[in-house]
Design a protein around this motif. Structure first.
Motif, PDB file in Angstrom:
ATOM      1  N   ILE A 324       0.573  -1.184  -0.078  1.00  0.00           N
ATOM      2  CA  ILE A 324       0.012  -0.079  -0.114  1.00  0.00           C
ATOM      3  C   ILE A 324       0.760   1.340  -0.008  1.00  0.00           C
ATOM      4  N   GLY A 325       1.987   1.244   0.975  1.00  0.00           N
ATOM      5  CA  GLY A 325       2.902   2.341   1.210  1.00  0.00           C
ATOM      6  C   GLY A 325       3.633   2.584  -0.276  1.00  0.00           C
ATOM      7  N   ALA A 326       3.783   1.384  -1.006  1.00  0.00           N
ATOM      8  CA  ALA A 326       4.650   1.574  -2.332  1.00  0.00           C
ATOM      9  C   ALA A 326       3.841   2.153  -3.351  1.00  0.00           C
ATOM     10  N   ALA A 327       2.671   1.894  -3.344  1.00  0.00           N
ATOM     11  CA  ALA A 327       1.664   2.075  -4.469  1.00  0.00           C
ATOM     12  C   ALA A 327       1.508   3.825  -4.362  1.00  0.00           C
ATOM     13  N   ILE A 328       1.217   4.064  -2.972  1.00  0.00           N
ATOM     14  CA  ILE A 328       1.247   5.647  -2.681  1.00  0.00           C
ATOM     15  C   ILE A 328       2.535   6.356  -3.010  1.00  0.00           C
ATOM     16  N   GLY A 329       3.651   5.621  -2.466  1.00  0.00           N
ATOM     17  CA  GLY A 329       4.744   6.478  -3.053  1.00  0.00           C
ATOM     18  C   GLY A 329       5.330   6.386  -4.444  1.00  0.00           C
ATOM     19  N   ALA A 330       4.815   5.419  -5.290  1.00  0.00           N
ATOM     20  CA  ALA A 330       5.137   5.357  -6.747  1.00  0.00           C
ATOM     21  C   ALA A 330       4.429   6.475  -7.330  1.00  0.00           C
ATOM     22  N   VAL A 331       3.077   6.651  -6.926  1.00  0.00           N
ATOM     23  CA  VAL A 331       2.266   7.837  -7.750  1.00  0.00           C
ATOM     24  C   VAL A 331       2.907   9.262  -7.094  1.00  0.00           C
ATOM     25  N   ALA A 332       3.033   9.435  -6.000  1.00  0.00           N
ATOM     26  CA  ALA A 332       3.719  10.604  -5.535  1.00  0.00           C
ATOM     27  C   ALA A 332       5.108  10.984  -5.891  1.00  0.00           C
ATOM     28  N   GLY A 333       5.950   9.779  -6.087  1.00  0.00           N
ATOM     29  CA  GLY A 333       7.222   9.864  -6.648  1.00  0.00           C
ATOM     30  C   GLY A 333       7.365  10.484  -8.080  1.00  0.00           C
ATOM     31  N   ASN A 334       6.438   9.874  -9.026  1.00  0.00           N
ATOM     32  CA  ASN A 334       6.461  10.311 -10.297  1.00  0.00           C
ATOM     33  C   ASN A 334       5.881  11.961 -10.432  1.00  0.00           C
ATOM     34  N   TRP A 335       4.879  12.160  -9.523  1.00  0.00           N
ATOM     35  CA  TRP A 335       4.478  13.619  -9.694  1.00  0.00           C
ATOM     36  C   TRP A 335       5.598  14.353  -9.135  1.00  0.00           C
ATOM     37  N   MET A 336       6.268  14.220  -7.950  1.00  0.00           N
ATOM     38  CA  MET A 336       7.428  14.993  -7.410  1.00  0.00           C
ATOM     39  C   MET A 336       8.448  14.860  -8.522  1.00  0.00           C
ATOM     40  N   GLY A 337       8.805  13.756  -9.170  1.00  0.00           N
ATOM     41  CA  GLY A 337       9.853  13.784 -10.213  1.00  0.00           C
ATOM     42  C   GLY A 337       9.641  14.608 -11.189  1.00  0.00           C
ATOM     43  N   SER A 338       8.262  14.680 -11.646  1.00  0.00           N
ATOM     44  CA  SER A 338       7.905  15.912 -12.930  1.00  0.00           C
ATOM     45  C   SER A 338       8.075  17.098 -12.328  1.00  0.00           C
ATOM     46  N   GLY A 339       7.640  17.396 -11.012  1.00  0.00           N
ATOM     47  CA  GLY A 339       7.871  18.947 -10.480  1.00  0.00           C
ATOM     48  C   GLY A 339       9.444  19.213 -10.389  1.00  0.00           C
ATOM     49  N   LEU A 340      10.419  18.233  -9.944  1.00  0.00           N
ATOM     50  CA  LEU A 340      11.628  18.409 -10.013  1.00  0.00           C
ATOM     51  C   LEU A 340      12.191  18.815 -11.526  1.00  0.00           C
TER      52      LEU A 340
END
Length: 787
Positions: A324-340
């Motif tokens: 569950i944490g990995a799924a949330i983190g993967a979505v958040a990580g891609n969003w953050m990567g796009s912002g970075l």
């Protein structure tokens, strides 16, 4: 659905707040990992493709002037695949709507066809026409920052003559992905631009007909860069060559490589912290859950469930939480990567810069999170399967009674009963207490780290621009000049103080260690450019000897009193042995300093200057800028206030983005760890607390026992977290350190205080949530015998 699966779902539902807190910690680690590694892979792939497609050179060299015939001799060097000679010169610019002088770097383009190396990408517009006077391509960053466009004119002082440049196109180049001048901390796109002009026009403007002053080389695969550089230096030496260097020392490529190095460190350090905390939490939660389910485990074994089935049952709860944490983190990580990536696009100029998620990174992150779950749960699961049914049917043996510290000191009568119970409870379970404090301490440490960047930047700006570089302007001349210009500068409008300097490129050698840099000769009496030692005490330049920056001394592995060789890279190129007379504290570059008179003697030259530092009356700045724009001898003017503003704007945006991520994740860890600690403590002590209620303790008294223990653990965790946080920051400083810049290890008291306040607030919120559960203790169950 199988019975154990229904049991698992029911238990996860009962502990959904705890499970969600742990999942969010896992999500934080996965998000940082996905963001960092995806952006790292994307940035590296984009860079490599750009370098390859536009034929970025491997070796660079400059020379005052060399005839075109030398290019044939260079091309004959073994290992060279391609060669490009050019004319490169910096000019002073007068940009419309810009009060301060700007600096432009003019680079020649072939009169026909594309450059063999370092090709330009024309974003819009067209190439300059060799037959039309003053047509140039301008770098995209400069055009955008100054709100100018195709067709706009710019005044430039070229070889002592004022000329008009007309922008006919906007371009990018692999040489200037990061558009920064050598020696600057950060790019100043508003006051430094790159321009490309037809070679025929530059030959006429700089009296370079049939000659070049810059050469770039592309090497064959497997060729020795060191051997090619050695032969190239030998060919250019008669013409005043100042030494060739490889791509790793080219300013833009070096900044980009350092950023990739920093991203790599971020991808390792931050996720390791989050995953470590998650594994710790899973271990503690599962261990204590198993401790409260001894009878359930005995019943399962009595009904015939095997050890492997029971182990898999308990391990599944950790894996589900991690997934569950990995799924949330993967979505958040891609969003953050796009912002970075969007943030990077403002610093690094590529023809295309579109971020795409990397599925491989997501799978690796999920794998790491599952591994953390297994590692964190292994010991607890092992305990479950090893528990014999007969032993599991009995309650766990109580802890051995020992006198508390208060009882040993005879202070029992002076302390309330609830405080004594708190102290005795912590003493009975010292390992659990330490692990709980360690978990909370990790949250404090991440909060300390979240503020470290801002503290370090504030200190760096104060040190760099207030304590050492106290001038308002730095003026650099096209060529060395006599001290007579010193008086000319003093009589310019608003100039209050002038301190001259002499700068010369050198190679410093200590045994097998060597480093290319420059020596700056400074006046003995000076206040505008100070050198400070590691104790931040001003250094007085000795009449002989050289003062090195601390990073340069580290690279050369030298200390005070040692002797090194100085190989001058211009003029007659003398080689001298000098004594290291001091070590200066600096956070950018690798610089060396000497007394100006001593440097003139070392070079065997008269008293000549390369530039000067000026202190200026702010009321006359605009008038002074206009005079400097029209001064033929001035090659460039650096305005310190503009540099500081650019530095703050650039760093502030970057730091704000990264800090917001870090603060959020730190808060997640703080709440997750503290809340889980409180809930686990409640689960373990629920029977004891209910017993106390039965024998007459009030709701407030049992609350004070449970929450008081949490408060003690939190207070013990805060100094521990400060120590861990300081260690993490030290590791970050070491990981991000490079020759171009270093971050000071500075953490302000306010940052420590803020981390403590946030952690105590998380403890207070967690305490309130747990306090509500105390109202629902099963008092009837306590009256039943469990034996």
């Amino acid at each position: 659905m199988r019975t154990l699966d229904r049991k698992l779902i029911r238990e996860l539902g009962h502990s959904k707040a705890q499970s969600l807190a742990i999942a969010l910690v896992v999500a934080s680690g996965v998000a940082v990992f996905v963001m960092s590694v995806s952006t790292l892979a994307f940035l590296r792939a984009t860079r490599d493709a750009y370098y390859d497609r536009f034929r970025f050179a491997d070796v660079f060299a400059s020379v005052p002037r060399a005839p075109d015939a030398v290019a044939n001799q260079i091309a004959a060097i073994k290992g060279i695949a391609a060669l490009q000679t050019r004319i490169v010169s910096e000019v002073s610019l007068d940009v419309p709507e810009l009060v301060e002088p700007a600096v432009g770097r003019l680079i020649s383009l072939p009169d026909s066809g594309a450059p063999v190396l370092n090709a330009v990408f024309i974003k819009r517009g067209r190439l300059p026409n060799p037959d039309r006077h003053g047509e140039v391509l301008a770098s995209d960053a400069f055009v955008e920052s100054n709100s100018i466009d195709i067709g706009d004119p710019i005044q430039a002082v070229m070889n002592g003559r004022l000329q008009e440049l007309v922008i006919v196109g906007v371009a990018l180049s692999p040489e200037y992905v990061f558009q920064v001048r050598g020696g600057d901390l950060l790019p100043d796109d508003k006051r430094f631009g790159v321009f490309w002009m037809a070679k025929r026009q530059m030959e006429a403007a700089f009296d370079m007909d049939g000659a070049f002053n810059d050469v770039s080389l592309r090497l064959l695969r497997g060729a020795s860069e060191d051997e090619v550089i050695e032969q190239l230096d030998r060919l250019l030496q008669p013409y005043g060559g100042v030494g060739a260097y490889g791509r790793e020392h080219q300013v833009s490529a070096r900044f980009l490589a350092d950023e990739i190095k920093s991203l790599r460190a971020t991808a390792v350090v931050a996720p390791s912290i989050f995953m470590g905390v998650a594994a710790f939490l899973l271990n503690v939660v599962l261990s204590r859950r198993i401790g409260t389910q001894r009878i359930v485990i005995a019943g399962l074994k009595a009904f015939g469930y095997s050890n492997s089935t029971i182990a898999w049952h308990y391990l599944k709860s950790s894996l589900i939480i991690s997934l569950i944490g990995a799924a949330i983190g993967a979505v958040a990580g891609n969003w953050m990567g796009s912002g970075l990536a969007k943030l990077y696009s403002e610093f690094y100029r590529f023809p295309t810069f579109v971020f795409y998620p990397d599925v491989r990174v997501i799978f690796v992150a999920i794998g790491i999170s599952l591994l953390a779950a297994v590692v964190g749960s292994f010991r607890a699961v092992q305990t479950a399967v090893r528990l014999p049914p007969a032993e599991a049917m009995r309650p766990a043996a109580p802890a051995s009674y020992r006198q508390s510290l208060l009882e040993k000191l005879g202070l029992t009568a002076l302390v309330p009963v609830t405080v004594r119970m708190i102290i005795r409870g912590l003493q009975r379970r010292p390992v659990n207490a330490f692990l709980s404090s360690l978990g909370i301490g990790c949250a404090v440490a991440v909060l300390v780290m979240s503020r470290f960047g801002s503290d370090a930047i504030d200190y760096l700006i104060d040190f760099q621009f207030s304590r050492t570089q106290r001038h308002d302007l730095q003026v650099v001349f096209y060529e060395t000049t006599s001290p007579a210009v010193f008086n000319d500068l003093k009589h310019l409008p608003g100039v209050q103080t002038v301190e001259a300097f002499r700068a010369v490129p050198v190679k410093l050698v200590n045994g097998h260690r060597e480093h290319r840099t420059s020596i700056m000769g400074l006046s003995q009496r000076r206040d505008l450019f100070r050198l400070l030692n590691t104790d931040e005490i001003p250094i007085r330049l000795p009449p002989a000897g050289v003062v090195l920056s601390d990073k340069l001394a580290e690279i050369l592995n030298v200390k005070n009193g040692q002797r090194i060789w100085v190989e001058v890279l211009e003029g007659a190129k003398p080689i001298r042995e000098v004594t290291v007379a001091g070590i200066a504290k600096e956070f950018s570059g690798t610089n060396a300093y000497m007394d100006r008179a001593a440097l003139n003697r070392l070079l065997r030259e008269s008293d000549v200057l390369s530039g000067a530092f000026l202190a200026v009356d702010a009321r006359h700045q605009e008038e002074l800028y206009q005079d400097l724009k029209q001064t033929p001898r001035v090659a460039s003017v650096s305005v310190k206030s503009a540099t500081i503003q650019q530095f703050r704007d650039t760093i502030a945006e970057n730091q704000l983005t990264m800090q917001s991520f870090t603060v959020f994740f730190a808060a997640v860890i703080a709440i997750g760890v503290v809340y889980n600690t409180a809930r686990i403590s409640l689960d373990e002590k629920s029977r004891e607390l209910a017993t106390l209620r039965v024998i007459g303790f009030t709701q407030g008294e049992i609350s004070s026992i449970l929450l008081g223990e949490l408060a003690v653990l939190t207070l013990l965790a805060i100094p521990l977290g400060w120590l861990i946080g300081y260690s993490f920051c030290a590791a970050m400083v070491y990981g991000f350190e490079s020759e171009l810049y270093r971050f000071p290890l500075v953490i302000q008291p306010a940052s420590y205080a803020r981390s403590a306040i946030v952690t105590m607030a998380a403890a207070a919120v967690s305490g309130l949530l747990v306090h509500r559960r105390l109202q629902h203790l099963d008092l009837v169950e306590v009256l039943k015998s469990r034996e």
